[in-house]
Design an enzyme around this catalytic site. Structure first.
Site, PDB file in Angstrom:
ATOM      1  N   LYS A 175       0.419  -1.116  -0.029  1.00 37.72           N
ATOM      2  CA  LYS A 175      -0.054   0.066   0.062  1.00 37.72           C
ATOM      3  C   LYS A 175       0.838   1.220   0.179  1.00 37.72           C
ATOM      4  O   LYS A 175       2.210   1.535   0.011  1.00 37.72           O
ATOM      5  CB  LYS A 175      -0.897   0.050   1.054  1.00 37.72           C
ATOM      6  CG  LYS A 175      -0.626   0.266   2.529  1.00 37.72           C
ATOM      7  CD  LYS A 175      -0.996  -1.127   3.387  1.00 37.72           C
ATOM      8  CE  LYS A 175      -0.242  -0.151   5.069  1.00 37.72           C
ATOM      9  NZ  LYS A 175      -0.654  -1.152   6.568  1.00 37.72           N
ATOM     10  N   TYR A 216      18.171  29.664   8.297  1.00 30.46           N
ATOM     11  CA  TYR A 216      16.756  29.432   9.015  1.00 30.46           C
ATOM     12  C   TYR A 216      17.198  30.071  10.471  1.00 30.46           C
ATOM     13  O   TYR A 216      16.249  29.451  10.878  1.00 30.46           O
ATOM     14  CB  TYR A 216      15.545  29.519   8.606  1.00 30.46           C
ATOM     15  CG  TYR A 216      15.207  30.047   6.622  1.00 30.46           C
ATOM     16  CD1 TYR A 216      14.579  31.175   6.993  1.00 30.46           C
ATOM     17  CD2 TYR A 216      14.900  28.655   6.242  1.00 30.46           C
ATOM     18  CE1 TYR A 216      14.013  31.319   5.023  1.00 30.46           C
ATOM     19  CE2 TYR A 216      14.695  28.843   4.475  1.00 30.46           C
ATOM     20  CZ  TYR A 216      13.861  30.405   4.347  1.00 30.46           C
ATOM     21  OH  TYR A 216      13.376  30.532   2.704  1.00 30.46           O
TER      22      TYR A 216
HETATM   23  C1  LIG Z   1      -0.171  -1.894   6.850  1.00 31.78           C
HETATM   24  C2  LIG Z   1      -0.690  -2.824   7.711  1.00 31.78           C
HETATM   25  C3  LIG Z   1       0.280  -3.934   7.539  1.00 31.78           C
HETATM   26  C4  LIG Z   1       2.235  -3.995   7.276  1.00 31.78           C
HETATM   27  O1  LIG Z   1       2.305  -3.630   8.363  1.00 31.78           O
HETATM   28  P1  LIG Z   1       4.026  -3.430   8.724  1.00 31.78           P
HETATM   29  O2  LIG Z   1       3.799  -2.636   9.947  1.00 31.78           O
HETATM   30  O3  LIG Z   1       4.398  -1.604   7.354  1.00 31.78           O
HETATM   31  O4  LIG Z   1       4.096  -4.747   8.176  1.00 31.78           O
HETATM   32  C5  LIG Z   1      -0.578  -5.646   7.565  1.00 31.78           C
HETATM   33  N1  LIG Z   1      -2.065  -5.400   7.833  1.00 31.78           N
HETATM   34  C6  LIG Z   1      -2.140  -3.980   7.646  1.00 31.78           C
HETATM   35  C7  LIG Z   1      -4.094  -4.685   8.371  1.00 31.78           C
HETATM   36  C8  LIG Z   1      -2.122  -3.223   7.081  1.00 31.78           C
HETATM   37  O5  LIG Z   1      -3.146  -2.220   6.791  1.00 31.78           O
END
Ligand SMILES: *Cc1c(COP(=O)(O)O)cnc(C)c1O
Length: 370
Positions: free
Chosen positions: A35, A255
């Site tokens: 994702k 800055y």
């Molecule tokens: C993002 C997500 C993961 C992966 O989590 P990590 O901590 O990056 O390994 C797994 N399951 C769900 C439902 C997620 O939203």
């Protein structure tokens, strides 16, 4: 010469990290979570490197459909299911699997006709209290899904762990017990583990694991100093020095004039800033590599530039390479200085950063691409 601010992505590191996940999973199947544009690494590039995974997990249709269009035939799970009724038809057409976390989603599936039933994962809220059905509602919801016309024959179960990143926290054991209790006697595959669950909590492996951050080479544990398997950074963020100034003792840099030179000193200017996604809160003291040698950011990060301490570095010239994180500099160290986590740093690089595959897909620092 164009502005040379690059994220160099190593397919070899992604593949290696998937192997680490495979080994730790002890036979559980692997849903690679890609994702957020592959945690900022590029959706399709990451999917190609991780094509040995058993499935992909994404957030929404906008991330799933391009995978199908690029030819991936893996199961793809929408981790939050559909957001609107009309998405069901698209999900069916592209053979996407759905998380079902709420009654309104069940009702949509009950009303759905059509020739192509969808595979669903019933989400159980075991204590995170974000998405999912409470344990007491699981059996009845499972029955409704079983009887719904739009749902295929294999209903699976999923929950998410809130505290697996802390190996001393008892919450994970409670969540596991809650999940087991809620599903007692119900048929169907199960999944609980994110990266931290996969690496730190063997009892939660179940049928499917869902690693995300570890595939990109970041340590998923809060206690990042405790041992973690040999993960390799999939992204190295690099830029170059575009100016070197000698700044007199007592003068300030940047800055807010927050850094005052304690002595006459060389100060390098690097072509990267928060406009590229480098965190603005990573001010004086944040580690950074110049020609592979560690030094520190000084003063405030600007939109397009930041400044570095060049004291003690020999022979540094304009054009020399700078590493912001990745090979030779764990992103965890930068995240800690910036008051955030590697996840956020990785996914918020902006479009101004040029992305490219590492020339070598083997590991190790490799030559700086010119
Ligand atoms: C993002 C997500 C993961 C992966 O989590 P990590 O901590 O990056 O390994 C797994 N399951 C769900 C439902 C997620 O939203």
């Amino acid at each position: 010469m164009s502005r040379d601010t690059r994220a160099i992505i190593s397919p070899g590191a992604l593949r290696h990290n998937l192997q680490v996940a495979r080994h730790a999973a002890r036979g559980a199947r692997i849903m690679a979570v890609i994702k957020g544009n592959g945690y900022g690494h590029g959706l399709i590039r990451v999917a190609r490197a991780l094509s040995d995974a058993d499935a992909f997990g994404v957030t929404c249709l906008e991330e799933a459909v391009p995978l199908r269009e690029a030819g991936f035939v893996h199961p793809i799970l929408l981790l939050e299911g559909v957001f609107e009724e009309h998405e069901l038809e698209i999900a069916a057409r592209f053979r996407l699997d759905l998380v079902v976390h709420s009654d309104w989603q069940v009702a949509l599936l009950e009303a759905l006709g059509g020739p192509r039933p969808l595979s669903v994962w019933l989400k159980v809220d075991t204590g995170m209290h974000r998405l999912g059905f409470p344990p007491s509602a699981v059996r009845q919801t499972w029955q409704r899904l079983r009887d719904a016309r739009g749902v295929g024959p294999h209903i699976r179960f999923i929950t998410h762990l809130a505290c697996a990143d802390n190996r001393d926290d008892e919450m994970t054991d409670h969540q596991l017990a809650c999940f087991r209790g809620a599903l007692e006697g119900l048929p169907g595959e199960r999944s609980l583990a994110n990266s931290a669950g996969l690496l730190g909590w063997p009892p939660v492996l179940a049928d499917w694991v869902r690693p995300g951050i570890m595939l990109y080479g970041a340590n998923p544990f809060v206690d990042g100093h405790r041992p973690c398997p040999d993960l390799r950074p999939a992204m190295t963020l690099r830029s170059r020095l575009i100016a070197i100034n000698r700044v007199a003792a007592g003068e300030t840099v940047g800055y807010g004039a927050t850094f005052r030179c304690p002595e006459d000193m060389p100060v390098g200017v690097v072509a990267i800033g928060y406009g590229d996604g480098y965190p603005r809160h990573a001010d004086t003291g944040t580690p950074i590599l110049v020609n592979g040698i560690e030094t520190q950011v000084i003063g405030r990060v600007s939109m397009d530039m930041l400044t570095v301490d060049l004291r003690g570095l020999q022979g540094v010239q304009v054009g020399d390479p700078v590493t912001l994180w990745g090979d030779g500099l764990p992103i965890e160290r930068v995240a800690e200085k910036a008051g955030t986590i590697p996840y956020e740093l990785l996914c918020r690089l902006t479009r101004r950063v040029h992305f490219e595959d590492a020339r070598d897909s083997h590991h190790g620092p490799g030559p700086y691409p010119v």
